[in-house]
Write a protein that holds these residues in place. Sequence first.
Motif, mmCIF file in Angstrom:
data_model
loop_
_atom_site.group_PDB
_atom_site.id
_atom_site.type_symbol
_atom_site.label_atom_id
_atom_site.label_comp_id
_atom_site.label_asym_id
_atom_site.label_seq_id
_atom_site.Cartn_x
_atom_site.Cartn_y
_atom_site.Cartn_z
ATOM 1 N N VAL A 300 42.613 29.939 47.587
ATOM 2 C CA VAL A 300 42.331 31.269 47.065
ATOM 3 C C VAL A 300 41.693 31.085 45.705
ATOM 4 C CG1 VAL A 300 44.224 32.417 48.273
ATOM 5 C CG2 VAL A 300 44.601 31.528 45.970
ATOM 6 N N ALA A 301 40.881 32.066 45.326
ATOM 7 C CA ALA A 301 40.309 32.086 43.985
ATOM 8 C C ALA A 301 41.049 33.131 43.161
ATOM 9 C CB ALA A 301 38.822 32.413 44.048
ATOM 10 N N VAL A 302 41.234 32.831 41.889
ATOM 11 C CA VAL A 302 41.912 33.744 40.965
ATOM 12 C C VAL A 302 41.002 33.941 39.759
ATOM 13 C CG1 VAL A 302 43.951 34.137 39.539
ATOM 14 C CG2 VAL A 302 44.163 32.890 41.698
ATOM 15 N N ALA A 303 40.781 35.194 39.366
ATOM 16 C CA ALA A 303 39.996 35.510 38.175
ATOM 17 C C ALA A 303 40.866 36.313 37.223
ATOM 18 C CB ALA A 303 38.740 36.296 38.553
ATOM 19 N N ALA A 304 40.766 36.046 35.923
ATOM 20 C CA ALA A 304 41.623 36.734 34.952
ATOM 21 C C ALA A 304 40.903 36.906 33.628
ATOM 22 C CB ALA A 304 42.921 35.951 34.738
ATOM 23 N N ALA A 361 55.310 39.369 30.427
ATOM 24 C CA ALA A 361 54.833 40.653 29.922
ATOM 25 C C ALA A 361 55.318 40.973 28.514
ATOM 26 C CB ALA A 361 55.219 41.769 30.890
ATOM 27 N N PRO A 362 56.590 40.634 28.140
ATOM 28 C CA PRO A 362 57.022 40.943 26.768
ATOM 29 C C PRO A 362 56.178 40.268 25.698
ATOM 30 C CG PRO A 362 58.914 40.455 28.151
ATOM 31 C CD PRO A 362 57.708 40.109 28.948
ATOM 32 N N GLY A 363 55.567 39.156 26.030
ATOM 33 C CA GLY A 363 54.721 38.464 25.061
ATOM 34 C C GLY A 363 53.268 38.899 25.099
ATOM 35 N N LEU A 364 52.951 39.858 25.963
ATOM 36 C CA LEU A 364 51.573 40.330 26.108
ATOM 37 C C LEU A 364 51.400 41.727 25.545
ATOM 38 C CD1 LEU A 364 50.948 39.054 29.736
ATOM 39 C CD2 LEU A 364 49.819 38.204 27.687
ATOM 40 N N ALA A 365 52.276 42.124 24.610
ATOM 41 C CA ALA A 365 52.238 43.486 24.077
ATOM 42 C C ALA A 365 50.902 43.788 23.406
ATOM 43 C CB ALA A 365 53.388 43.685 23.088
ATOM 44 N N ASP A 366 50.299 42.784 22.770
ATOM 45 C CA ASP A 366 49.029 42.995 22.070
ATOM 46 C C ASP A 366 47.823 42.617 22.909
ATOM 47 O OD1 ASP A 366 50.450 43.785 19.827
ATOM 48 O OD2 ASP A 366 50.589 41.735 19.062
ATOM 49 N N SER A 367 48.058 42.232 24.156
ATOM 50 C CA SER A 367 46.943 41.790 24.994
ATOM 51 C C SER A 367 47.294 41.998 26.455
ATOM 52 C CB SER A 367 46.634 40.310 24.731
ATOM 53 O OG SER A 367 45.569 39.876 25.544
ATOM 54 N N GLY A 368 46.767 43.088 27.040
ATOM 55 C CA GLY A 368 46.972 43.300 28.462
ATOM 56 C C GLY A 368 46.259 42.242 29.272
ATOM 57 N N LEU A 369 46.532 42.214 30.559
ATOM 58 C CA LEU A 369 45.987 41.165 31.413
ATOM 59 C C LEU A 369 45.521 41.769 32.726
ATOM 60 C CD1 LEU A 369 45.803 38.122 30.868
ATOM 61 C CD2 LEU A 369 47.806 37.814 32.300
ATOM 62 N N ALA A 370 44.330 41.416 33.143
ATOM 63 C CA ALA A 370 43.787 41.853 34.428
ATOM 64 C C ALA A 370 43.516 40.622 35.281
ATOM 65 C CB ALA A 370 42.503 42.651 34.228
ATOM 66 N N VAL A 371 44.077 40.600 36.502
ATOM 67 C CA VAL A 371 43.967 39.434 37.378
ATOM 68 C C VAL A 371 43.535 39.891 38.762
ATOM 69 C CG1 VAL A 371 45.179 37.462 38.395
ATOM 70 C CG2 VAL A 371 45.806 38.266 36.109
ATOM 71 N N GLY A 372 42.585 39.167 39.350
ATOM 72 C CA GLY A 372 42.159 39.421 40.724
ATOM 73 C C GLY A 372 42.374 38.194 41.577
ATOM 74 N N VAL A 373 42.811 38.396 42.822
ATOM 75 C CA VAL A 373 43.099 37.284 43.732
ATOM 76 C C VAL A 373 42.355 37.514 45.046
ATOM 77 C CG1 VAL A 373 44.899 35.960 44.894
ATOM 78 C CG2 VAL A 373 45.388 37.046 42.694
ATOM 79 N N GLY A 380 34.385 25.791 52.355
ATOM 80 C CA GLY A 380 33.010 26.275 52.442
ATOM 81 C C GLY A 380 32.843 27.718 52.020
ATOM 82 N N GLY A 381 33.923 28.459 51.886
ATOM 83 C CA GLY A 381 33.832 29.869 51.521
ATOM 84 C C GLY A 381 34.243 30.152 50.094
ATOM 85 N N LEU A 382 34.216 29.152 49.222
ATOM 86 C CA LEU A 382 34.706 29.334 47.860
ATOM 87 C C LEU A 382 33.852 30.303 47.042
ATOM 88 C CD1 LEU A 382 35.864 25.727 46.883
ATOM 89 C CD2 LEU A 382 37.290 27.759 47.161
ATOM 90 N N ARG A 383 32.531 30.307 47.265
ATOM 91 C CA ARG A 383 31.702 31.210 46.468
ATOM 92 C C ARG A 383 32.066 32.665 46.751
ATOM 93 N NH1 ARG A 383 26.820 34.049 46.380
ATOM 94 N NH2 ARG A 383 25.891 34.091 44.292
ATOM 95 N N GLY A 384 32.226 33.007 48.015
ATOM 96 C CA GLY A 384 32.618 34.367 48.353
ATOM 97 C C GLY A 384 33.995 34.712 47.821
ATOM 98 N N ALA A 385 34.903 33.719 47.846
ATOM 99 C CA ALA A 385 36.253 33.956 47.332
ATOM 100 C C ALA A 385 36.229 34.229 45.827
ATOM 101 C CB ALA A 385 37.142 32.750 47.636
ATOM 102 N N VAL A 386 35.403 33.479 45.101
ATOM 103 C CA VAL A 386 35.302 33.694 43.660
ATOM 104 C C VAL A 386 34.733 35.082 43.364
ATOM 105 C CG1 VAL A 386 34.117 32.968 41.553
ATOM 106 C CG2 VAL A 386 35.176 31.262 43.037
ATOM 107 N N GLU A 387 33.697 35.490 44.105
ATOM 108 C CA GLU A 387 33.138 36.823 43.892
ATOM 109 C C GLU A 387 34.168 37.902 44.205
ATOM 110 O OE1 GLU A 387 30.394 37.936 42.634
ATOM 111 O OE2 GLU A 387 29.633 35.938 42.186
#
Length: 507
Positions: A300-304, A361-373, A380-387
Amino acid sequence: MRLRSLLDMPDLRLAVVTGEDQLDRVIRWVVTTDMLDPSRYLSGRELVLSGLVWRSGPEDSEIFVQGLAKAGVSALAAWDADAGTIPDDLVEACRRHRLPLFRVPEDVAFATVTEEVVRHLSTARAADLTAVLDRHRRLVAGATEGAGLGSVLELVGRDLGMRCWVLTPTGRVVAGSHPLPDEIDSAGVARVFLTAPRLPHRLSSPDLSIFPVAADTTSRVADWFIVCEGDWEEWPAERRALTGELAAIVALERVRSDDRLSVEGRLAQELVRLIVTGAGTDEILPRLELSGLDVLSSFVAVAATARGTGLRPGELRTMLGEILSRPVVGLLDEEVIALLPVPAPDHDVAGDIHRVLQTLAPGLADSGLAVGVSDVVAAGGLRGAVEEARYARRLAAGRADPVCVVGHDELATHVLLLASVPDDVRHMFKVRLLDPLRTYDEVHKADLIRTLETFLQNSGSWTRCAEQLHLHVNSVRYRIQRIEELTGRNLSRLEDRVDFFLALRLG
């Protein structure tokens, strides 16, 4: 300290009775006893103080001294206050067992001897250990392998009697002087580290002190921290200074462990760039193997990305690597991309990441986080997974949750098609359709955006839309007419409905 150092303490005025040739023996601690045979309570290299209460006759001296010699005691310091002397049989027993014997002046209390010797021991140990730590720090700074944190912490535990551990913000134990006791909840201690208003911080139950490693340069969610037994506010100055030395060494070890500085880290960065720029499979698969991944595995690809300024991209990369147990991680501008092998196609990677992030999360009070999986793919399908992961991350960034994880199952088919559309095209499409409505809403409080969204959700049904908005049907008709006038679109046409639907999803 050595026995001969006792003779240099003017307040004690100890005198050697026998054993002048043994004064290079080392003292580890001081013990006062009046037991006839205290050997089972001794572990070696002690200075034993005794008022000879145990002695009822000459034969007792042999039993007492033999026990001390068997336990590996360094020396005996004694005085019989009642008799006003040291018995000859005790002197002879010490000479026979080669145990140095000191006479304690009648006006010097054993407590004074203990306090003075312990103070010198603590100072000497702190100085010796600081020198060892300083040597280790120079080794690490010189990019050598060093002995590792484990040996340094063991040294602290052995010589100072202070058990300590190095942990990550997720509660993982990096190293320790001893195994972590069951009564210490590492995840709970990590939460305290993340939320404490100031560091160092003391925990009362169990009695622990928490120290940052790189508080001035690193966000807590990406840092390591040190846990020591005891209350740091009650420690002598030498021990506090020693903790600072230890933190400096841990900080250096942490930097050395950052895989961005390694060959593997640079390979991972290059692999991610190849995938994103559309390189062929013939280029990607060999790099995948060089990065230590099996080309036959599923991934799986993860973007954050982080919101705000509380967490720098490099720190986010470190944090994601810790959460995902060292995947292949690359950094593209301010977005972190990770490639993670999965044990089974149905493994819920997004759920796992979300659960771990909630602990941080308690340590991320000053910085929210957005993550996609992404979904699970073959190599062979890594490019599509990253997108797919990057698009899911963009959806997460648009939500209000401080820490938001969007998995592939939240992406509809049309969303996946939009994943490859450039950002500027997406922005232009959304602005052209929705900005006239937003501007009108800001001026007239007409709620056109909400009406449009409800209308499309109800497949263009006037009645259901009116019921859901608690409006008269004619009010809904008027609002839809105003939307059409402002945008030049016709909501009775399927094509225009689809455009508005996509624009709302992008918004």
